[in-house]
Design a protein around this motif. Structure first.
Motif, PDB file in Angstrom:
ATOM      1  N   GLN A  86      38.459 -42.796  59.370  1.00  0.00           N
ATOM      2  CA  GLN A  86      39.622 -43.472  58.779  1.00  0.00           C
ATOM      3  C   GLN A  86      39.476 -44.979  58.910  1.00  0.00           C
ATOM      4  N   LYS A  87      39.120 -45.429  60.098  1.00  0.00           N
ATOM      5  CA  LYS A  87      38.945 -46.868  60.327  1.00  0.00           C
ATOM      6  C   LYS A  87      37.799 -47.415  59.496  1.00  0.00           C
ATOM      7  N   HIS A  88      36.707 -46.677  59.438  1.00  0.00           N
ATOM      8  CA  HIS A  88      35.539 -47.114  58.680  1.00  0.00           C
ATOM      9  C   HIS A  88      35.871 -47.328  57.206  1.00  0.00           C
ATOM     10  N   LEU A  89      36.672 -46.428  56.646  1.00  0.00           N
ATOM     11  CA  LEU A  89      37.041 -46.524  55.232  1.00  0.00           C
ATOM     12  C   LEU A  89      38.279 -47.379  55.003  1.00  0.00           C
ATOM     13  N   ASN A  90      38.961 -47.748  56.066  1.00  0.00           N
ATOM     14  CA  ASN A  90      40.250 -48.425  55.997  1.00  0.00           C
ATOM     15  C   ASN A  90      41.266 -47.593  55.223  1.00  0.00           C
ATOM     16  N   PRO A 127      32.740 -49.196  52.215  1.00  0.00           N
ATOM     17  CA  PRO A 127      33.839 -49.225  51.243  1.00  0.00           C
ATOM     18  C   PRO A 127      35.190 -49.383  51.930  1.00  0.00           C
ATOM     19  N   ASP A 128      36.071 -50.127  51.298  1.00  0.00           N
ATOM     20  CA  ASP A 128      37.448 -50.299  51.768  1.00  0.00           C
ATOM     21  C   ASP A 128      38.340 -49.641  50.725  1.00  0.00           C
ATOM     22  N   VAL A 129      38.801 -48.433  51.023  1.00  0.00           N
ATOM     23  CA  VAL A 129      39.497 -47.661  49.996  1.00  0.00           C
ATOM     24  C   VAL A 129      40.846 -48.258  49.640  1.00  0.00           C
ATOM     25  N   GLN A 130      41.464 -48.974  50.563  1.00  0.00           N
ATOM     26  CA  GLN A 130      42.736 -49.618  50.216  1.00  0.00           C
ATOM     27  C   GLN A 130      42.507 -50.823  49.314  1.00  0.00           C
TER      28      GLN A 130
END
Length: 404
Positions: A76-80, A208-211
């Motif tokens: 979760q943190k990795h992908l934000n 990747p930053d999904v947000q």
């Protein structure tokens, strides 16, 4: 700066010889090698905490559950991602795409439209064909140009109020093209469509930053980021995961079961039926930690050096044809020699210890566009070196001489 010698020491497989030659592994687009910390973590799980997870009252079950869910939090943190329950463990990218496509196949209707691109892996084509067949929706394709780039003007023309889902890859596995997914997502959302990004080839090279992307779904495979095979992640926005029906039925994904009616568990368990790959999920978190410790900015910069160097060296050859010449590329080179089948080249350089991928790379529409049976694909990772590229070039020279 990366300490490549130290990094290579983390990967025991890189010390072996193939056909009496030191292994040069340039098939990272297919799967990445595993560092010792990942290998050790697999053994540690089975030696110390092996137990089924969730709802077990005994000590080992509680420990395994805690470590498994800690891995979810790491990712979760990795992908934000906004919430940990938006992160689903899967068996890989293919499973994640099929989960989403199956759900859309049940909610789409005739007249709705699905958009994919000409650059997709078969795993991001076939599930959407299934969805179209089941629902009566229409499948449309974003065309590509001769440089291996998606044609954004044509994409915008394809969009309409009938577009319900756009599914594209972040980076092409066959050509290395980095697609303008920010633009793709923005335009899709303007017509109310959801967007799935296939990140299988992107996650080894970038974070990747999904947000920030504002994608609705992002999928990737664990084995391509130095994790175990049979692992993967599907990120989905909460609103979409709540809307889609479960993909599989069984234990864990239920709230209450009677013969008359079953109600489903809350996220993420709604989509995680049965005993998961517990060891794989835990160790995927270890692999993510390993890559983050190296730093994705460092990985990107170094792999760009390898790409530039390999491209320059390959340009020394006469009769070489490159496929995928976009300005924005990951560390993947696809090419052929005029009049020589790619398989023959791959077979010969394998005898010299060099591992590359030859064929259509599960991207036959791309090969059909170029009217070729396949390509020689060299894909580089942060543990590769320029010296290995030099060995690769010498092996190609021998192969070309033998086959000309």
């Amino acid at each position: 700066m990366l300490d490549i010698k130290s990094i290579r020491a983390d990967f025991p497989i890189l010390t072996q010889h193939v056909n009496g030659k030191p292994l040069v592994y340039f098939d990272n687009g297919a799967t990445a090698q595993k560092p010792q910390v990942v290998i050790d973590a697999i053994a540690k799980y089975y030696e110390e905490i092996n137990a089924n997870i969730h709802r077990g009252v005994h000590h080992l079950s509680q420990v395994a559950t805690d470590v498994y869910e800690e891995s979810r939090l790491k990712i979760q943190k990795h992908l934000n991602a906004r919430h940990s329950y938006e992160v689903l463990f899967t068996s890989g990218t293919t499973f994640g795409i099929n989960l989403v496509a199956n759900g859309f196949g049940q909610i789409l209707k005739p007249g709705d439209e699905i958009i994919v691109s000409h650059l997709e892996h078969h795993s991001n084509i076939v599930p959407w064909q299934f969805a179209a067949e089941r629902s009566g929706a229409t499948l449309k394709v974003i065309p590509m140009n001769e440089k291996g780039e998606l044609m954004m003007d044509e994409y915008v023309k394809l969009l309409s109020p009938n577009t319900k889902i756009v599914a594209v890859n972040h980076i092409s596995n066959a050509l290395g093209t980095i697609n303008p997914i920010e633009f793709i997502i923005e335009k899709a959302h303007e017509v109310g469509a959801a967007v799935l990004i296939d990140g299988a080839q992107a996650t080894p090279h970038l974070k990747p930053d999904v947000q920030a992307l504002d994608c609705d779904f992002y999928v990737f495979s664990g084995h391509k980021i130095c994790g175990p095979t049979g692992t993967g992640i599907l990120y989905g926005k909460e609103k979409w995961l709540n809307q889609l029906p479960p993909y599989q039925g069984g234990g864990e994904m239920i709230k209450e079961v009677t013969f008359e009616k079953t109600t489903y568990a809350c996220l993420p368990h709604k989509f995680e039926a049965g005993t998961p790959n517990i060891a794989g999920g835990i160790v995927l978190g270890v692999a993510v930690d390993y890559l983050n410790a190296i730093g994705f900015d460092n990985i990107e910069a170094y792999e760009q050096e390898l790409l530039d160097y390999a491209t320059k060296r390959l340009q020394e050859f006469d009769g070489i044809e490159f496929y995928g010449t976009s300005e924005h590329k990951a560390s993947v080179i696809s090419f052929n020699f005029t009049g020589i089948h790619p398989y023959d080249v791959g077979a010969i350089i394998d005898k010299l210890g060099v591992a590359v991928r030859t064929g259509h790379h599960c991207a036959q529409p791309i090969m059909n566009y170029f009217n070729i049976p396949g390509t020689i694909r060299a894909s580089f990772a942060f543990y590769n070196t320029k010296e290995e590229i030099d060995i690769f070039i010498e092996a190609l020279k021998k192969a070309k001489t033998m086959l000309s």
